[in-house]
Scaffold this active site. Structure first.
Site, PDB file in Angstrom:
ATOM      1  N   HIS A  79      -5.808  31.649 -23.384  1.00 33.95           N
ATOM      2  CA  HIS A  79      -4.396  31.287 -23.479  1.00 33.95           C
ATOM      3  C   HIS A  79      -4.248  29.802 -23.130  1.00 33.95           C
ATOM      4  O   HIS A  79      -5.173  29.183 -22.608  1.00 33.95           O
ATOM      5  CB  HIS A  79      -3.542  32.133 -22.515  1.00 33.95           C
ATOM      6  CG  HIS A  79      -3.908  31.959 -21.085  1.00 33.95           C
ATOM      7  ND1 HIS A  79      -4.703  32.840 -20.392  1.00 33.95           N
ATOM      8  CD2 HIS A  79      -3.611  30.972 -20.205  1.00 33.95           C
ATOM      9  CE1 HIS A  79      -4.871  32.421 -19.161  1.00 33.95           C
ATOM     10  NE2 HIS A  79      -4.221  31.280 -19.014  1.00 33.95           N
TER      11      HIS A  79
HETATM   12  C1  T46 Z   1      -5.177  30.608 -15.930  1.00 34.03           C
HETATM   13  C2  T46 Z   1      -6.530  31.130 -15.592  1.00 34.03           C
HETATM   14  C3  T46 Z   1      -7.446  30.078 -15.005  1.00 34.03           C
HETATM   15  C4  T46 Z   1       0.061  37.918 -11.784  1.00 34.03           C
HETATM   16  O1  T46 Z   1       0.733  38.955 -11.585  1.00 34.03           O
HETATM   17  N1  T46 Z   1       0.336  36.782 -11.087  1.00 34.03           N
HETATM   18  C5  T46 Z   1      -0.370  35.645 -11.262  1.00 34.03           C
HETATM   19  O2  T46 Z   1      -0.077  34.625 -10.598  1.00 34.03           O
HETATM   20  C6  T46 Z   1      -1.437  35.623 -12.221  1.00 34.03           C
HETATM   21  C7  T46 Z   1      -2.259  34.364 -12.450  1.00 34.03           C
HETATM   22  C8  T46 Z   1      -1.704  36.781 -12.905  1.00 34.03           C
HETATM   23  N2  T46 Z   1      -0.971  37.901 -12.683  1.00 34.03           N
HETATM   24  C9  T46 Z   1      -1.304  39.130 -13.415  1.00 34.03           C
HETATM   25  C10 T46 Z   1      -1.091  39.088 -14.914  1.00 34.03           C
HETATM   26  C11 T46 Z   1      -2.171  40.017 -15.433  1.00 34.03           C
HETATM   27  O3  T46 Z   1      -1.688  41.342 -15.410  1.00 34.03           O
HETATM   28  O4  T46 Z   1      -2.705  39.363 -13.213  1.00 34.03           O
HETATM   29  C12 T46 Z   1      -3.287  39.900 -14.394  1.00 34.03           C
HETATM   30  C13 T46 Z   1      -4.465  39.028 -14.853  1.00 34.03           C
HETATM   31  O5  T46 Z   1      -3.940  37.761 -15.329  1.00 34.03           O
HETATM   32  P1  T46 Z   1      -4.534  37.027 -16.617  1.00 34.03           P
HETATM   33  O6  T46 Z   1      -4.981  38.018 -17.617  1.00 34.03           O
HETATM   34  O7  T46 Z   1      -3.539  36.000 -17.061  1.00 34.03           O
HETATM   35  O8  T46 Z   1      -5.824  36.319 -15.978  1.00 34.03           O
HETATM   36  P2  T46 Z   1      -6.782  35.194 -16.617  1.00 34.03           P
HETATM   37  O9  T46 Z   1      -7.993  35.162 -15.772  1.00 34.03           O
HETATM   38  O10 T46 Z   1      -6.956  35.406 -18.076  1.00 34.03           O
HETATM   39  O11 T46 Z   1      -5.954  33.817 -16.424  1.00 34.03           O
HETATM   40  C14 T46 Z   1      -5.625  33.339 -15.146  1.00 34.03           C
HETATM   41  C15 T46 Z   1      -4.194  32.783 -15.134  1.00 34.03           C
HETATM   42  O12 T46 Z   1      -3.296  33.805 -15.590  1.00 34.03           O
HETATM   43  C16 T46 Z   1      -4.040  31.578 -16.002  1.00 34.03           C
HETATM   44  O13 T46 Z   1      -2.811  30.926 -15.749  1.00 34.03           O
HETATM   45  O14 T46 Z   1      -5.038  29.457 -16.292  1.00 34.03           O
HETATM   46  O15 T46 Z   1      -6.534  32.297 -14.755  1.00 34.03           O
END
Ligand code: T46
Length: 132
Positions: A49
């Site tokens: 993303h």
């Molecule tokens: C990024 C990279 C480096 C939350 O509820 N609160 C939060 O602050 C975050 C970051 C995530 N979440 C929830 C949303 C999803 O259900 O945690 C779950 C995993 O998040 P996501 O799939 O977005 O994780 P990554 O590792 O793909 O990305 C994250 C960050 O979301 C993003 O901003 O830059 O780490």
């Protein structure tokens, strides 16, 4: 590309090392949120993303991982493997994180609270947005 490697100064002595992260000083924004990724499975790739406005600094406080960064024009692949390296990622940079070491703890400081509407999770849409 709107990314930058930030060298983080350590205060070391014969007891070990300490790094302080301070908003508007070595972290170039007001810190609104801190989260960390750990226990990432072998072979897992995360991210996929970009953000419309979020600024973040990522630090591998333990272990290592790789980032593939893409602004729609160029791609940069880099490895975070030391707590003295911060990676600043600004808006409209597509990121994928991979090759996590089993002990990796990737800490991220962000300038905003979590907001799913700030995410662009579809790559063709991301390309359209950066080309526009
Ligand atoms: C990024 C990279 C480096 C939350 O509820 N609160 C939060 O602050 C975050 C970051 C995530 N979440 C929830 C949303 C999803 O259900 O945690 C779950 C995993 O998040 P996501 O799939 O977005 O994780 P990554 O590792 O793909 O990305 C994250 C960050 O979301 C993003 O901003 O830059 O780490």
């Amino acid at each position: 590309m709107k990314i930058q490697l930030l060298p983080l100064q350590a205060h070391g002595d014969d007891r070990g090392s300490l790094i302080a992260l301070e908003e508007e000083k070595n972290i170039p924004f007001t810190i609104k949120r801190v989260y960390y990724l750990f226990d990432t499975g072998q072979g897992v790739r995360r991210g996929f993303h970009a953000h419309k406005s979020l600024k973040q600094v990522a630090i591998a406080v333990r272990g290592s991982c790789r980032f593939l960064l893409d602004d729609g024009r160029e791609k940069i692949d880099l490895r975070l493997d030391h707590p003295q390296q911060g990676l600043l990622i600004e808006s409209f940079v597509w990121r994928e994180m991979y090759d996590f070491s089993p002990d990796c703890v990737l800490m991220v400081l962000a300038d905003s609270l979590y907001d799913e509407s700030d995410y662009v999770r579809d790559y063709p849409t991301f390309l359209q947005m950066v080309e526009a």
